[in-house]
Design a protein around this motif. Structure first.
Motif, mmCIF file in Angstrom:
data_model
loop_
_atom_site.group_PDB
_atom_site.id
_atom_site.type_symbol
_atom_site.label_atom_id
_atom_site.label_comp_id
_atom_site.label_asym_id
_atom_site.label_seq_id
_atom_site.Cartn_x
_atom_site.Cartn_y
_atom_site.Cartn_z
ATOM 1 N N LYS A 1 -2.400 13.256 2.510
ATOM 2 C CA LYS A 1 -3.038 13.467 3.797
ATOM 3 C C LYS A 1 -2.887 14.930 4.203
ATOM 4 C CE LYS A 1 -3.156 11.469 8.437
ATOM 5 N NZ LYS A 1 -4.502 10.890 8.360
ATOM 6 N N TYR B 1 -7.995 4.094 3.330
ATOM 7 C CA TYR B 1 -7.013 4.943 3.992
ATOM 8 C C TYR B 1 -7.424 5.067 5.456
ATOM 9 C CZ TYR B 1 -6.012 6.191 -0.839
ATOM 10 O OH TYR B 1 -5.706 6.147 -2.170
ATOM 11 N N PHE C 1 -8.404 10.296 2.541
ATOM 12 C CA PHE C 1 -7.557 10.785 3.623
ATOM 13 C C PHE C 1 -8.370 11.537 4.656
ATOM 14 C CE2 PHE C 1 -4.673 10.305 0.075
ATOM 15 C CZ PHE C 1 -3.610 9.638 0.658
ATOM 16 N N VAL D 1 3.149 10.230 -0.043
ATOM 17 C CA VAL D 1 2.782 9.923 1.335
ATOM 18 C C VAL D 1 3.282 10.988 2.291
ATOM 19 C CG1 VAL D 1 4.816 8.587 1.915
ATOM 20 C CG2 VAL D 1 2.624 7.978 2.931
ATOM 21 N N PHE E 1 -2.645 0.967 1.775
ATOM 22 C CA PHE E 1 -2.652 2.423 1.821
ATOM 23 C C PHE E 1 -2.139 2.906 3.174
ATOM 24 C CE2 PHE E 1 -6.073 1.049 -1.044
ATOM 25 C CZ PHE E 1 -5.623 1.610 -2.215
ATOM 26 N N THR E 2 -2.429 4.153 3.517
ATOM 27 C CA THR E 2 -1.903 4.720 4.745
ATOM 28 C C THR E 2 -2.387 3.988 5.983
ATOM 29 O OG1 THR E 2 -3.736 6.288 4.786
ATOM 30 C CG2 THR E 2 -1.669 7.050 3.831
ATOM 31 N N SER F 1 3.452 1.611 1.569
ATOM 32 C CA SER F 1 2.838 2.599 2.456
ATOM 33 C C SER F 1 3.915 3.073 3.426
ATOM 34 C CB SER F 1 1.643 2.012 3.214
ATOM 35 O OG SER F 1 2.038 0.947 4.047
ATOM 36 N N LEU G 1 -0.199 7.032 -3.995
ATOM 37 C CA LEU G 1 0.006 7.281 -2.574
ATOM 38 C C LEU G 1 1.471 7.139 -2.215
ATOM 39 C CD1 LEU G 1 -1.017 7.682 0.309
ATOM 40 C CD2 LEU G 1 -1.241 5.208 0.451
#
Length: 390
Positions: free
Chosen positions: A242, A146, A190, A20, A104-105, A66, A16
């Motif tokens: 994403k 996520y 995502f 990203v 993560f995101t 992240s 990731l």
């Protein structure tokens, strides 16, 4: 989890980290190219965080794991297995810190950050002061999720195939979906949110690796679902970036060598572009006007979404050279490589040299804030100020 999934949480974090998505809106039009474009170093966080004795030490590797989140006057970022930090955009001064960190995101809305913490919890926290608004704990075999969010909902998916929707203001559960009918073995989690729908990127292992794109309404009802078959076992990877959603079109790659443009209302494929040499596309695309920029680990592509044709292509000649999604600032494409930050003319693809030092590596996508350029890297957070004297 299946033996074909990524082998560890650390690998997922690194995957990731490399791929990203950009965190600010694309410009509507390309400006006239300006050879005087450039930035000079303003401040950096190197050495700052090691003085925070109340938090675990980051050790020799300072990894922002992240994508950082920009507030009105601050930038919030998470350091791998260390903590979450907020620093002033003007001075670099540490504003607040906590032992929470996002694997993560993160989702953001109205000066609030929503993230998945190590203790298998979704946390809502104020960007301005670090105050926790609410915390929702969930059970899962493998930690992390996520997270996407807006002013109404927080959506996240776990690696055991469950999908959650929470009220963004209270943290209360709207619904939990376990879609066994689609045989989802992992939600490589995502999602893209619009004002009325949720689009999830998931995958399953039946008869190889199948990528599933599912669109739901806010009540969790499936509006459409599309399965992309044909992956061979252990070939390429799962969805790793994403999706980009703009004007009812979702631009997404399934982790293979094909970029898709899909109508978010109907689920129909508007067009697809297949890279000839089978390079998997890992990074989120960036769109300016009719131009879509996306990269593989080796090459960078500029594609005309109206004419459905390639405008230009950059071949690095170095394997595993690219380490971030591309972004566009003042007609310049910026993206990280194994040899540092790379800059190209967004209109022609020509190399631009001499504006930023080449030592930033493993960078997530850059962020633009007024006259500042924010560059996360393996070594710290670097802030550059626009140089108007060139």
């Amino acid at each position: 989890m299946s033996k074909h999934t990524l082998s560890s949480t650390a690998n997922k974090v690194l995957f990731l980290f490399i791929c990203v998505f950009p965190l600010f809106a694309s410009a509507q039009n390309l400006h006239k190219y300006n050879l005087k474009w450039g930035y000079e170093k303003f401040w950096a966080t190197m050495g700052l965080l090691n003085t925070q004795k109340e938090l675990p030490n980051a050790g020799s590797g300072f990894m922002i794991n992240s994508a950082p989140v920009k507030g009105k006057n601050e930038i919030v970022f998470s350091v791998y297995y260390t903590g979450m930090y907020s620093v002033s955009l003007k001075t670099g001064e540490l504003l607040w810190a906590s032992s929470d960190h996002s694997l993560f995101t993160c989702g953001t809305s109205n000066q609030i950050i929503y993230f998945s913490a190590k203790k298998n919890a979704i946390i809502s926290k104020n960007i301005s002061d670090g105050k926790v608004n609410w915390e929702y704990k969930f059970e899962v075999k493998e930690e992390g999720a996520y997270v996407s969010a807006n002013e109404n909902i927080v959506v996240f998916a776990t690696f055991d195939g469950k999908i959650y929707s929470l009220n963004s203001k209270t943290g209360k559960v709207n619904w939990i979906k376990d879609d066994k009918q689609q045989k989802i073995e992992g939600v490589y989690g995502f999602s893209g949110l619009t004002k009325s729908s949720i689009t999830l990127c998931t995958w399953s292992q039946e008869n190889g690796q199948n990528f599933i794109l599912t669109n739901l309404d806010y009540d969790g009802n499936v509006k459409w679902s599309k399965t992309f078959k044909g992956w061979k076992k252990q070939e390429f990877g799962q969805i790793a970036s994403k999706p980009l959603i703009e004007n009812d079109i979702i631009y997404v790659s399934t982790g293979t060598n094909i970029m898709y443009a899909i109508n978010i209302t109907s689920g129909e494929i508007e067009w697809e572009y297949k890279i000839k040499d089978n390079q998997p596309i890992y990074c989120t695309p960036y769109k300016v006007g009719n131009r879509l920029y996306f990269n593989t680990r080796n090459d960078l592509f500029c594609y005309d979404v109206n004419k459905k044709e390639l405008i230009w292509e950059e071949t690095s000649g170095v394997q595993y050279d690219h380490y971030s999604s591309p972004i566009i600032i003042d007609d310049v494409v910026l993206y990280s490589s194994s040899r540092g930050l790379k800059t190209r003319n967004a209109l022609t693809g020509e190399i631009i040299e001499g504006y930023l030092p080449p030592y930033l590596t493993l960078m997530t996508a850059a962020i633009k804030h007024k006259d500042l350029l924010i560059l996360p890297s393996q070594e710290g957070l670097f802030i550059y100020k626009e140089n108007t004297n060139q």
